[in-house]
Scaffold this motif. Structure first.
Motif, PDB file in Angstrom:
ATOM      1  N   ASN A 141      53.377   6.105 -26.053  1.00 13.20           N
ATOM      2  CA  ASN A 141      52.070   6.690 -25.757  1.00 13.20           C
ATOM      3  C   ASN A 141      51.689   6.384 -24.321  1.00 13.20           C
ATOM      4  O   ASN A 141      52.123   5.392 -23.746  1.00 13.20           O
ATOM      5  CB  ASN A 141      50.985   6.109 -26.671  1.00 13.20           C
ATOM      6  N   ARG A 142      50.865   7.243 -23.740  1.00 10.91           N
ATOM      7  CA  ARG A 142      50.296   6.958 -22.429  1.00 10.91           C
ATOM      8  C   ARG A 142      48.938   7.636 -22.289  1.00 10.91           C
ATOM      9  O   ARG A 142      48.664   8.644 -22.950  1.00 10.91           O
ATOM     10  CB  ARG A 142      51.223   7.386 -21.294  1.00 10.91           C
ATOM     11  N   ILE A 143      48.098   7.064 -21.446  1.00 11.19           N
ATOM     12  CA  ILE A 143      46.786   7.633 -21.127  1.00 11.19           C
ATOM     13  C   ILE A 143      46.929   8.433 -19.844  1.00 11.19           C
ATOM     14  O   ILE A 143      47.532   7.976 -18.872  1.00 11.19           O
ATOM     15  CB  ILE A 143      45.734   6.532 -20.940  1.00 11.19           C
ATOM     16  N   THR A 144      46.389   9.649 -19.824  1.00 14.48           N
ATOM     17  CA  THR A 144      46.540  10.487 -18.638  1.00 14.48           C
ATOM     18  C   THR A 144      45.235  10.682 -17.854  1.00 14.48           C
ATOM     19  O   THR A 144      45.286  11.013 -16.667  1.00 14.48           O
ATOM     20  CB  THR A 144      47.115  11.862 -19.002  1.00 14.48           C
ATOM     21  N   LYS A 145      44.066  10.479 -18.491  1.00 11.41           N
ATOM     22  CA  LYS A 145      42.808  10.641 -17.755  1.00 11.41           C
ATOM     23  C   LYS A 145      41.641  10.137 -18.592  1.00 11.41           C
ATOM     24  O   LYS A 145      41.707  10.127 -19.831  1.00 11.41           O
ATOM     25  CB  LYS A 145      42.570  12.119 -17.400  1.00 11.41           C
ATOM     26  N   ALA A 146      40.585   9.707 -17.908  1.00 12.49           N
ATOM     27  CA  ALA A 146      39.322   9.349 -18.555  1.00 12.49           C
ATOM     28  C   ALA A 146      38.180   9.871 -17.696  1.00 12.49           C
ATOM     29  O   ALA A 146      38.206   9.735 -16.467  1.00 12.49           O
ATOM     30  CB  ALA A 146      39.204   7.841 -18.735  1.00 12.49           C
ATOM     31  N   ILE A 147      37.183  10.485 -18.327  1.00  9.12           N
ATOM     32  CA  ILE A 147      36.001  10.975 -17.612  1.00  9.12           C
ATOM     33  C   ILE A 147      34.760  10.660 -18.430  1.00  9.12           C
ATOM     34  O   ILE A 147      34.855  10.323 -19.621  1.00  9.12           O
ATOM     35  CB  ILE A 147      36.058  12.496 -17.330  1.00  9.12           C
ATOM     36  N   VAL A 148      33.598  10.781 -17.799  1.00  7.13           N
ATOM     37  CA  VAL A 148      32.322  10.615 -18.493  1.00  7.13           C
ATOM     38  C   VAL A 148      31.525  11.908 -18.336  1.00  7.13           C
ATOM     39  O   VAL A 148      31.315  12.381 -17.216  1.00  7.13           O
ATOM     40  CB  VAL A 148      31.515   9.428 -17.936  1.00  7.13           C
ATOM     41  N   LEU A 149      31.104  12.483 -19.467  1.00  8.13           N
ATOM     42  CA  LEU A 149      30.310  13.702 -19.435  1.00  8.13           C
ATOM     43  C   LEU A 149      28.858  13.391 -19.101  1.00  8.13           C
ATOM     44  O   LEU A 149      28.438  12.233 -19.099  1.00  8.13           O
ATOM     45  CB  LEU A 149      30.394  14.416 -20.791  1.00  8.13           C
ATOM     46  N   ARG A 150      28.079  14.428 -18.830  1.00  6.11           N
ATOM     47  CA  ARG A 150      26.670  14.218 -18.469  1.00  6.11           C
ATOM     48  C   ARG A 150      25.853  13.600 -19.593  1.00  6.11           C
ATOM     49  O   ARG A 150      24.844  12.940 -19.336  1.00  6.11           O
ATOM     50  CB  ARG A 150      26.047  15.558 -18.044  1.00  6.11           C
ATOM     51  N   ASP A 151      26.273  13.827 -20.845  1.00  4.18           N
ATOM     52  CA  ASP A 151      25.566  13.200 -21.957  1.00  4.18           C
ATOM     53  C   ASP A 151      26.065  11.787 -22.229  1.00  4.18           C
ATOM     54  O   ASP A 151      25.752  11.196 -23.250  1.00  4.18           O
ATOM     55  CB  ASP A 151      25.686  14.055 -23.227  1.00  4.18           C
ATOM     56  N   LYS A 152      26.893  11.240 -21.291  1.00  6.34           N
ATOM     57  CA  LYS A 152      27.425   9.880 -21.308  1.00  6.34           C
ATOM     58  C   LYS A 152      28.560   9.681 -22.315  1.00  6.34           C
ATOM     59  O   LYS A 152      28.993   8.555 -22.567  1.00  6.34           O
ATOM     60  CB  LYS A 152      26.318   8.845 -21.544  1.00  6.34           C
ATOM     61  N   THR A 153      29.077  10.763 -22.891  1.00 10.59           N
ATOM     62  CA  THR A 153      30.253  10.657 -23.741  1.00 10.59           C
ATOM     63  C   THR A 153      31.488  10.413 -22.875  1.00 10.59           C
ATOM     64  O   THR A 153      31.685  11.083 -21.862  1.00 10.59           O
ATOM     65  CB  THR A 153      30.457  11.944 -24.562  1.00 10.59           C
ATOM     66  N   VAL A 154      32.298   9.453 -23.272  1.00 17.53           N
ATOM     67  CA  VAL A 154      33.546   9.160 -22.578  1.00 17.53           C
ATOM     68  C   VAL A 154      34.666   9.962 -23.234  1.00 17.53           C
ATOM     69  O   VAL A 154      34.835   9.937 -24.451  1.00 17.53           O
ATOM     70  CB  VAL A 154      33.887   7.657 -22.640  1.00 17.53           C
ATOM     71  N   LEU A 155      35.430  10.696 -22.428  1.00 13.78           N
ATOM     72  CA  LEU A 155      36.589  11.443 -22.919  1.00 13.78           C
ATOM     73  C   LEU A 155      37.863  10.835 -22.347  1.00 13.78           C
ATOM     74  O   LEU A 155      37.942  10.580 -21.140  1.00 13.78           O
ATOM     75  CB  LEU A 155      36.508  12.921 -22.531  1.00 13.78           C
ATOM     76  N   ILE A 156      38.838  10.616 -23.217  1.00 13.64           N
ATOM     77  CA  ILE A 156      40.107  10.009 -22.824  1.00 13.64           C
ATOM     78  C   ILE A 156      41.233  10.900 -23.324  1.00 13.64           C
ATOM     79  O   ILE A 156      41.283  11.236 -24.509  1.00 13.64           O
ATOM     80  CB  ILE A 156      40.264   8.601 -23.435  1.00 13.64           C
ATOM     81  N   SER A 157      42.126  11.303 -22.426  1.00 13.74           N
ATOM     82  CA  SER A 157      43.280  12.100 -22.858  1.00 13.74           C
ATOM     83  C   SER A 157      44.505  11.194 -22.987  1.00 13.74           C
ATOM     84  O   SER A 157      44.766  10.355 -22.126  1.00 13.74           O
ATOM     85  CB  SER A 157      43.559  13.241 -21.873  1.00 13.74           C
TER      86      SER A 157
END
Length: 326
Positions: free
Chosen positions: A104-120
């Protein structure tokens, strides 16, 4: 005024000006330090190898650490076990002749305007590659994690290598083939996890043999990333979805400047790239300033000058990916 008085007056004026400049310098330095101490980072890692029995419909476990930017003091730390996806539909598969073990590997992490963290994340299995979007509700202490499988990919070896947020619950994704060229831009619906078939944004085609990575976006909506050509040096590039080329009608890519540290061009690509809420661009890269005798590689966080490409060391950084709290 006598010559002596003029000389004393001049010395006093110089001393006053010097004191003002020094005070202004320290005031700005203190303000910058205070600003750094207020900015919060999410650091993302993969714990030990996944134990998921049904890899296709289970996203791997992730570690999410909240720290302050200035010193890296840990505010909170969450280890989220494997997650069953909300959309367990079938994805393309292929029997791989040359296969060692699941990974497995992580390719990206971002934070949306509603403060939800998204991790691919990407899981490599004997049946091919499976891509996931893990979301974490970041309201105070992060408490709820969910996962979706990325659907609609044309081939079993396509991987989501980076992404950023678009309006209307969409993501701009950078797709690779097992993490290597050729790369392509596609849009993804966050609510369904599905790659959209259309190209309403008029996204540009990418050179077949160039490596692209590390999508991020500033406060004005400008998109930045890295590109590696045949010369092997990472170049900072930018584009704006509203700026189209006159001939093709596609979004224009602007090649800004090669990335460098201490006067030397980088020899390897960045591991991540993100803007802070204050507008400073930060990069995650291998830390070559010290020899690391352990098996793991050492990373460090750097500032990046958008105009010159010059990078400045901030501090050591143990995470694989990072994102700023908004």
């Amino acid at each position: 005024m006598s010559p002596l008085k003029r000389r004393e007056f001049g010395q006093l004026a110089v001393a006053t000006l010097t004191s003002t400049v020094i005070a202004d310098f320290y005031s700005k330095a203190l303000a910058q330090k205070t600003e750094l101490s207020k900015e919060i980072l999410y650091e993302v890692n993969l714990p030990s190898s996944s134990n998921a029995e049904n890899r296709e419909n289970q996203a791997p476990s992730v570690e999410l650490i909240t720290t302050d930017l200035a010193k890296g003091n840990v505010i909170s730390k969450i280890n989220q076990p494997e997650l069953s996806v909300d959309n367990p539909s079938s994805a393309p598969k292929i029997s791989r002749a040359f296969y060692i073990a699941d990974s497995n590997r992580i390719t990206k992490a971002i934070v949306l305007r509603d403060k939800t963290v998204l991790i691919s994340t990407v899981s490599s299995t004997r049946s091919g590659y499976f891509n996931y979007i893990v979301s974490a509700v970041a309201s105070g202490t992060i408490s709820k994690f969910t996962a979706r499988k990325v659907l609609g990919l044309e081939k079993s070896n396509q991987t989501v290598e980076s992404f950023l947020s678009l309006p209307n619950n969409q993501l701009l994704c950078l797709l690779g083939n097992e993490g290597i060229p050729p790369f392509t831009f596609r849009t993804l619906d966050i609510t369904t996890g599905k790659i959209l078939s259309g190209d309403e944004l008029n996204l540009p085609p990418l050179p077949l043999r160039h490596r692209f990575a590390n999508l991020c976006q500033d406060r004005k909506g400008n998109i930045f990333a890295t590109e590696i050509t045949s010369e092997g040096i990472p170049i900072l590039i930018s584009m704006n979805l509203e700026e189209k080329a006159q001939i093709t009608g596609k979004v224009k890519i602007n090649r800004l400047t090669p990335l460098s540290f201490e006067g030397r061009p980088l020899s390897n690509d960045l591991k991540d790239l993100n803007f802070s809420p204050s507008g400073q661009l930060y990069a995650l890269a291998a830390d070559n300033s010290v020899k690391n005798d352990t098996k793991g590689k050492s990373n460090a966080l750097f500032t990046v000058d958008v105009k010159s490409g010059k990078m400045g060391l901030v501090r050591k950084f143990a995470a694989e990916k990072f994102a700023f709290s908004l």
